[in-house]
Write a protein that holds these residues in place. Structure first.
Motif, PDB file in Angstrom:
ATOM      1  N   ASP A  39      42.798  -1.347 -17.128  1.00 63.80           N
ATOM      2  CA  ASP A  39      41.313  -1.406 -17.392  1.00 63.80           C
ATOM      3  C   ASP A  39      41.142  -1.130 -18.821  1.00 63.80           C
TER       4      ASP A  39
ATOM      5  N   ARG B 278      36.670 -10.197 -10.264  1.00 69.93           N
ATOM      6  CA  ARG B 278      38.178  -9.377 -10.811  1.00 69.93           C
ATOM      7  C   ARG B 278      38.289  -8.246  -9.771  1.00 69.93           C
TER       8      ARG B 278
ATOM      9  N   ILE C 181      45.439   1.947 -11.229  1.00 68.94           N
ATOM     10  CA  ILE C 181      44.718   1.713 -12.574  1.00 68.94           C
ATOM     11  C   ILE C 181      44.335   2.486 -13.704  1.00 68.94           C
TER      12      ILE C 181
ATOM     13  N   THR D  36      47.748  -1.410 -13.442  1.00 68.07           N
ATOM     14  CA  THR D  36      46.684  -2.645 -14.009  1.00 68.07           C
ATOM     15  C   THR D  36      46.254  -1.955 -15.441  1.00 68.07           C
TER      16      THR D  36
ATOM     17  N   THR E 159      46.059   0.783  -5.017  1.00 70.45           N
ATOM     18  CA  THR E 159      45.889   0.069  -6.905  1.00 70.45           C
ATOM     19  C   THR E 159      46.110   1.191  -7.661  1.00 70.45           C
TER      20      THR E 159
END
Length: 168
Positions: free
Chosen positions: A56, A65, A40, A54, A38
């Motif tokens: 934030d 979430r 971020i 992703t 993952t």
């Protein structure tokens, strides 16, 4: 929830008589047991996250979430959207965006980032730095483990990344 724990990032300063602002560029978690990754990127709303990341935007922690910001003391979800910044000065999109995790002026709040992951062992990579702002001493802890310690950026050493293997 059953079988899930939180992986979080917490920054602090010590031996200082004045408040410091810490910045945080990005966060990645990967499971050692079951390969998952993952990525971020912390950036203001309306900004585009780099490919493979992703965004934030500083939203409070949300159980649906499974990630977001909480008050570092009370662990109550908190909005850090006012702490997000997009800078210039580097061609690396991941390094242009920062979150000022410990800021407490201009409507900003200090915060800790939480991410729900299944129990297990994880490799976590974080980075710190803010191009053009060299007046901070950065400390980033992952699950209580100092991952970036006492990093003071300079014009020749603007960013630092760190890795930690944590059990949650």
């Amino acid at each position: 929830t059953t079988g899930e724990q939180f992986a979080g990032v917490f920054a602090t300063h010590r031996n200082s008589s004045t408040a410091l602002t810490y910045t945080f560029d990005d966060f990645a978690v990967s499971s050692i047991a079951v390969p998952i990754t993952t990525n971020i990127d912390f950036l203001p709303a309306g900004s585009t996250a780099p490919a493979g990341f992703t965004a934030d935007n500083g939203l409070p922690y949300d159980a649906t979430r499974k990630y977001g910001w909480v008050n570092p003391v009370t662990k109550v979800p908190i909005d850090l959207s006012a702490n997000m910044r997009l800078r210039t000065g580097t061609t690396d999109a991941k390094l242009r965006s920062v979150v000022q995790m410990q800021a407490s002026t201009n409507g900003q709040n200090p915060g800790t980032w939480e991410y729900v992951v299944p129990n297990g062992k994880y490799n976590v990579t974080v980075s710190a730095g803010d191009d053009g702002y060299y007046d901070s001493n950065h400390q980033i802890n992952v699950e209580g483990l100092p991952t970036i310690s006492d990093f003071t950026p300079s014009a020749s050493n603007k960013y630092k990344s760190g890795n930690a293997t944590v059990q949650v």
